[in-house]
Design a protein around this motif. Sequence first.
Motif, PDB file in Angstrom:
ATOM      1  N   LYS A  73       0.833  -1.200   0.000  1.00 29.02           N
ATOM      2  CA  LYS A  73       0.000   0.000   0.000  1.00 29.02           C
ATOM      3  C   LYS A  73       0.869   1.253   0.000  1.00 29.02           C
ATOM      4  O   LYS A  73       1.653   1.470   0.933  1.00 29.02           O
ATOM      5  CB  LYS A  73      -0.944   0.015   1.203  1.00 29.02           C
ATOM      6  CG  LYS A  73      -2.081  -0.993   1.093  1.00 29.02           C
ATOM      7  CD  LYS A  73      -3.139  -0.736   2.141  1.00 29.02           C
ATOM      8  CE  LYS A  73      -4.332  -1.662   1.975  1.00 29.02           C
ATOM      9  NZ  LYS A  73      -5.407  -1.366   2.935  1.00 29.02           N
ATOM     10  N   TRP A  95      -4.521   6.944   6.736  1.00 28.65           N
ATOM     11  CA  TRP A  95      -3.939   5.912   5.858  1.00 28.65           C
ATOM     12  C   TRP A  95      -3.398   4.752   6.688  1.00 28.65           C
ATOM     13  O   TRP A  95      -3.627   3.583   6.364  1.00 28.65           O
ATOM     14  CB  TRP A  95      -2.832   6.539   5.006  1.00 28.65           C
ATOM     15  CG  TRP A  95      -2.058   5.515   4.229  1.00 28.65           C
ATOM     16  CD1 TRP A  95      -2.444   4.883   3.096  1.00 28.65           C
ATOM     17  CD2 TRP A  95      -0.771   4.980   4.573  1.00 28.65           C
ATOM     18  NE1 TRP A  95      -1.482   3.991   2.699  1.00 28.65           N
ATOM     19  CE2 TRP A  95      -0.439   4.024   3.585  1.00 28.65           C
ATOM     20  CE3 TRP A  95       0.131   5.226   5.608  1.00 28.65           C
ATOM     21  CZ2 TRP A  95       0.758   3.316   3.608  1.00 28.65           C
ATOM     22  CZ3 TRP A  95       1.332   4.516   5.631  1.00 28.65           C
ATOM     23  CH2 TRP A  95       1.638   3.573   4.649  1.00 28.65           C
ATOM     24  N   CYS A  99      -4.514   0.697   6.885  1.00 25.96           N
ATOM     25  CA  CYS A  99      -3.576  -0.424   6.734  1.00 25.96           C
ATOM     26  C   CYS A  99      -3.499  -1.289   7.994  1.00 25.96           C
ATOM     27  O   CYS A  99      -2.821  -2.319   8.007  1.00 25.96           O
ATOM     28  CB  CYS A  99      -2.172   0.098   6.415  1.00 25.96           C
ATOM     29  SG  CYS A  99      -2.040   0.954   4.844  1.00 25.96           S
ATOM     30  N   TYR A 118       4.962   4.201   2.711  1.00 28.14           N
ATOM     31  CA  TYR A 118       4.725   2.919   2.052  1.00 28.14           C
ATOM     32  C   TYR A 118       4.645   1.829   3.114  1.00 28.14           C
ATOM     33  O   TYR A 118       5.339   1.878   4.141  1.00 28.14           O
ATOM     34  CB  TYR A 118       5.879   2.629   1.081  1.00 28.14           C
ATOM     35  CG  TYR A 118       5.690   1.388   0.247  1.00 28.14           C
ATOM     36  CD1 TYR A 118       4.831   1.378  -0.852  1.00 28.14           C
ATOM     37  CD2 TYR A 118       6.399   0.222   0.550  1.00 28.14           C
ATOM     38  CE1 TYR A 118       4.669   0.234  -1.620  1.00 28.14           C
ATOM     39  CE2 TYR A 118       6.244  -0.927  -0.214  1.00 28.14           C
ATOM     40  CZ  TYR A 118       5.382  -0.911  -1.291  1.00 28.14           C
ATOM     41  OH  TYR A 118       5.213  -2.034  -2.049  1.00 28.14           O
TER      42      TYR A 118
END
Length: 690
Positions: A73, A95, A99, A118
Amino acid sequence: MQKQQTLLIELGTEELPAKELYNIHLSFCSNILTQLKLYHIPHGSYTTFATPRRIALKIEQMHTTYTDKTIKKKGPSILNSFDVSGNPSCIALKWAQSCKINIKQAIKIKNNQGEWLYYEKKSQTQETYNILPKIIYTSIKHINLKTKMRWDNYNHKFSRPIRNICTLFGEKIISINIFNLYSNRILRHHLSMQSHKIIIQHAEQYPDILFKHSNIIAHFNTRKEKIKKDITYLAKKHNGILKFSNMLLEEITSIVESPTALIGKFNKKFLQLPHEILVHIMSHQQKYLSMYNETKQLIPYFIFVSNVISNSTQHIISGNEKVLHSRFADAEFFFKNDSKKKLEDYLPKLKHVLFHQKLGSLYDKTCRIQTLIKWIAPYTQANINHSIRAAQLSKCDLVTNMVCEFPDIQGTIGMYYALQNKEINEIAIAIKEQYQPKLSNDSLPSHPIACALSIADKIDTLSGIFGIQEYPKNDKDPYALKRAAIGILRILIKYNIPINLKKLIEISVNLYQSINEKQNTINTTLKFIIKKCYSIYKKTEYDKNIVTSVLICNITTPIDIDARIKAISHFKTLTIYQSLISINKRISNILKKNTIKLNRHIDNNLVINIEEKNVVKIILYLESTIPHLILNYKYKEALININQLNIPINIFFNKIIINHDNIHIKINRLTILDKIKKLFLKIADFSVLF
């Protein structure tokens, strides 16, 4: 080396619907394979099984472990992820939450566009056995079923009650509870066996263990081929020839697990009845196979496939002969009793039979069909008086004893009674063929009167049902309106009948006194029928974009639609096709950007250059010739004529500036392009083909 096992899943059921069995087991198989692919579980070959009382799937060489997919992701940019103090922003925190990680677990990556957050979760090895219950449960729940029923006190739904679930991974039971049943290693015996259980120790034993204990052939196509081989041998042994459809063979295969082909006979006196009646009773009602001699004449023998395991086959044969004798005797009685009256004598009885509660009786429908056929007959080149007579008699057999007992042979019975009454052959055949085509691959009516009657009957039904707003919904089409629409289109196109559907529907709708919103009904019915053109051409080699380019032009004469599609398809094979498409595309793009109101006609006084004059000259010629060609459906010739613009218009584009400083010249040049576009639109909307 990766360990592998065999997976077996079998659902034991009450007898499944014969016409749905094959599709049910394919849907089940497809669902399982889709789920295995979703979880990235490798496996080898697979085999499906289907009998009336079970559907099953066996998959070889399935890996006992599988690897979860790596999760990758990419997050927001670093600039948007942290403030000047290094604290994470709301965007970064959201975000990270999506995740399911702490923001500190994220890493930073760089690419040509900058630096980003990331997250990557490495793959993990899982036991296949642990995920199989979920896969099986999901696959069973999502089997595509036409009919569903409930049983017991639970709210379970399936095509028929499920009585047993056997799930093995190698020799190990996959623990699952579905439909209030726990999985096990039990298989059900043949229905005629006293013992009800077969214990299977390993998935590899399937399906051989069924054949060993119960003579059950679980594989559908293997069973089908055995039946085909046995009935062919039996017929040949008795000097007979079989005629049967693949549909009937598949239906027989779907109602037996342990097939045994046997032959019986019936009394020769029944051969005096119309053979279609005898064959219908044998094949459609009893699932027997009729036999013929070398001259293709029906003989008094039949073959049937028994599902009973018995040493006394003669007792089984005798029982089936008695059943068939009783059926034939009923048919003989009804046929003789009906024949005491003329077919037209049944006409008044139609007043007491509803076509639809809101649309009147079958007598009313007959009167409407008579009016319709009077208008349709000249287009099919049928004799008008004979066509009206066929319409008058068309529904009379529906109130006979024969059709009340054997409703599937309506029309056929009417034909025989009409022939007995010395009606002309074309009228009698039309009574039979009025319902054709019944299926998408069914044969069409064979002569003009039959075509006219079939169209009249179908358009009356469509107009009436749409008039009371009972439209087909998804797979539910109780009045077979889709089939009726496709039938009309197929007849008109096949026999080149120049009927305008809009006019036909207008006449049909106006015959109904009970329809209030007539114009809305006309528009809705027309749109519905035209849309069915896609269904017809979908099964052909024609490009779907070409079909769309024609249908988008709102043409209402099917043979006109067909002629355009064929012409453009032919034109596509020529080298000039692409250049014309390019011209059309360029013109369309120019006109799209224009917001100025164009002139109705080209102003010759504003045509200055020779390049313009050459194009205008050809346009004027085409505007005078194209309509005549279109009127006669000569679209190939029309396209070849339009191709005269190819070179002049390319020179025009190279030499002429469209956006002239003089606004009047600019509008005139855009009008020239608009005229060319409209020439193309007389045939199809070529913008769909870009």
